[in-house]
Write a protein that holds these residues in place. Structure first.
Motif, short mmCIF file in Angstrom:
data_model
loop_
_atom_site.label_atom_id
_atom_site.label_comp_id
_atom_site.label_asym_id
_atom_site.label_seq_id
_atom_site.Cartn_x
_atom_site.Cartn_y
_atom_site.Cartn_z
N ALA A 1 1.05 -0.94 -0.01
CA ALA A 1 -0.43 -0.11 0.22
C ALA A 1 0.58 1.00 0.02
CB ALA A 1 -0.95 0.10 1.09
N ALA B 1 0.87 4.20 -3.14
CA ALA B 1 0.51 5.04 -2.76
C ALA B 1 2.01 6.25 -3.39
CB ALA B 1 0.03 5.71 -1.28
N ASP C 1 -8.12 9.83 -5.94
CA ASP C 1 -9.01 9.49 -5.15
C ASP C 1 -8.19 7.93 -4.53
OD1 ASP C 1 -10.76 11.09 -4.96
OD2 ASP C 1 -11.73 9.97 -6.60
N ASN C 2 -7.78 6.90 -5.60
CA ASN C 2 -6.86 6.00 -5.69
C ASN C 2 -5.76 6.30 -4.80
OD1 ASN C 2 -8.29 4.73 -7.41
ND2 ASN C 2 -7.56 4.84 -9.15
N GLU C 3 -4.88 6.82 -4.01
CA GLU C 3 -3.67 7.34 -4.44
C GLU C 3 -3.96 7.46 -2.77
OE1 GLU C 3 -0.38 11.10 -3.05
OE2 GLU C 3 -2.05 11.42 -5.08
N ARG C 4 -5.36 8.34 -2.14
CA ARG C 4 -5.79 8.32 -1.15
C ARG C 4 -6.26 7.13 0.22
NH1 ARG C 4 -11.20 9.48 0.71
NH2 ARG C 4 -11.94 9.68 -1.77
N TYR C 5 -6.64 6.57 -0.92
CA TYR C 5 -7.75 4.57 -0.41
C TYR C 5 -5.84 4.09 -0.41
CZ TYR C 5 -11.94 5.86 -2.62
OH TYR C 5 -12.92 6.40 -3.05
N ALA C 6 -4.82 4.33 -1.12
CA ALA C 6 -3.23 3.69 -0.91
C ALA C 6 -3.39 4.43 0.86
CB ALA C 6 -2.42 2.78 -1.88
N TRP C 7 -3.24 5.57 0.47
CA TRP C 7 -2.38 6.09 1.72
C TRP C 7 -3.71 4.76 2.77
CZ3 TRP C 7 2.32 7.70 2.61
CH2 TRP C 7 2.83 8.11 1.72
N THR C 8 -4.50 5.37 3.11
CA THR C 8 -5.10 4.74 4.18
C THR C 8 -5.13 3.48 4.17
OG1 THR C 8 -7.02 6.70 3.41
CG2 THR C 8 -7.91 4.54 4.51
N ALA C 9 -5.26 2.51 3.55
CA ALA C 9 -4.90 1.01 3.66
C ALA C 9 -3.56 1.23 4.32
CB ALA C 9 -4.05 0.40 2.39
#
Length: 304
Positions: free
Chosen positions: A162, A166, A190-198
């Protein structure tokens, strides 16, 4: 009318009942027969020691990152300027990296230098953390830490990909223009935000599980200083979170001098390096306490 005979007379003439056979006593679940042998426990603690050794190697890899910023400034003061962010990178792959093709990815020497100084230690630390915690999942059942170590290893295997995803998406977003980004990578922010969240969820959860399991093992091997070291480490993580979220901005606006010189920047990097190395040392001390306690138990079993 004659009086009835005494009760004792009739009770003496009755036959006595035979004694009931007593059922065979079954051993309690926590008796010595149900517990594993000392040799089996010693074998499990040997695996825990090997796993924690891998974790210590990972801590050493992370500690190396603390020297990067300070080392760069020392190099610039003694040897000269570092490669600039505008210089073409050293690594060239024909048709893909740092070539004249229109679809090739272009990197700079500064980006490649950051990749080698930060990326390689993080990769090695993630590898040793995941492997070491997986080996530690063979801890004795009485500690209750085997499942915690296994889940922590799984979190590491998710957190590192992850983080890499990111950073890669952030690099692509900053390298190419908006039209290219949204054409080939749909909804990249959005995909970058999801990766950082994971990454943040799995990293925090994995570390919490590992520290709880480490504290349980420290109690099992009679090393109370393990819990104390973990408490200090959690406090330092809280300080780090405050610095990242609000402390650094507050320092720059309220306390930092407006006219900075090279000496003050060097002192700031030295302070960051000392804090990072101190946190790594506390982490190392907690792991070493459990390893030393396990070593004493293994030696006591070998001498009996």
């Amino acid at each position: 009318m004659p009086s009835p005979p005494p009760l004792a007379r009739f009770s003496a003439e009755l036959p006595k009942p035979e004694p009931r056979p007593q059922p065979a006593s079954t051993p309690a679940p926590d008796s010595a027969a149900a517990k594993p042998s000392s040799q089996a426990l010693a074998a499990k603690w040997r695996r825990v020691r090997r796993g924690l050794l891998c974790v210590q190697v990972g801590i050493f890899c992370l500690a190396l990152m603390g020297f990067v910023g300070f080392g760069k400034m020392v190099y610039e003061r003694t040897q000269g300027p570092l490669p600039k962010l505008t210089d073409r990178g050293w690594i060239v792959i024909e048709g893909y990296l740092n070539t004249e093709d229109k679809d090739a990815v272009h990197t700079t020497k500064g980006e490649e230098l950051d990749f080698f100084t930060y990326g390689i230690p993080v990769f090695l630390a993630s590898l040793f953390f995941g492997l070491g915690r997986l080996i530690c999942s063979a801890a004795p059942r009485q500690t209750g830490a085997s499942g915690l170590f296994a889940f922590s290893s799984l979190c590491v295997l998710i957190a590192f990909p992850a983080l890499a995803t990111a950073l890669m998406l952030n690099f692509i977003e900053n390298t190419y223009d908006v039209r290219f980004t949204y054409t080939y990578f749909h909804k990249l922010p959005d995909n970058e935000r999801y990766a950082w969240t994971a990454f943040f969820i799995t990293a925090i959860l994995g570390e919490a599980m590992f520290l709880v399991g480490l504290a349980a093992c420290g109690v099992a091997v009679q090393r109370p200083r393990t819990v104390r070291s973990i408490g200090v480490l959690l406090f330092l993580w809280g300080v780090l979170a405050f610095i990242l979220l609000a402390g650094w901005d507050l320092y720059k606006t309220e306390f930092r001098l407006q006219n900075l010189n090279d000496d003050l920047r060097l002192y700031e990097q030295a302070a960051l390096m000392i804090g990072w190395l101190f946190a790594a040392g506390v982490y190392w001390r907690a792991v070493r306490a459990v390893r030393s306690g396990a070593r004493e138990y293994i030696d006591s079993v070998a001498t009996t």
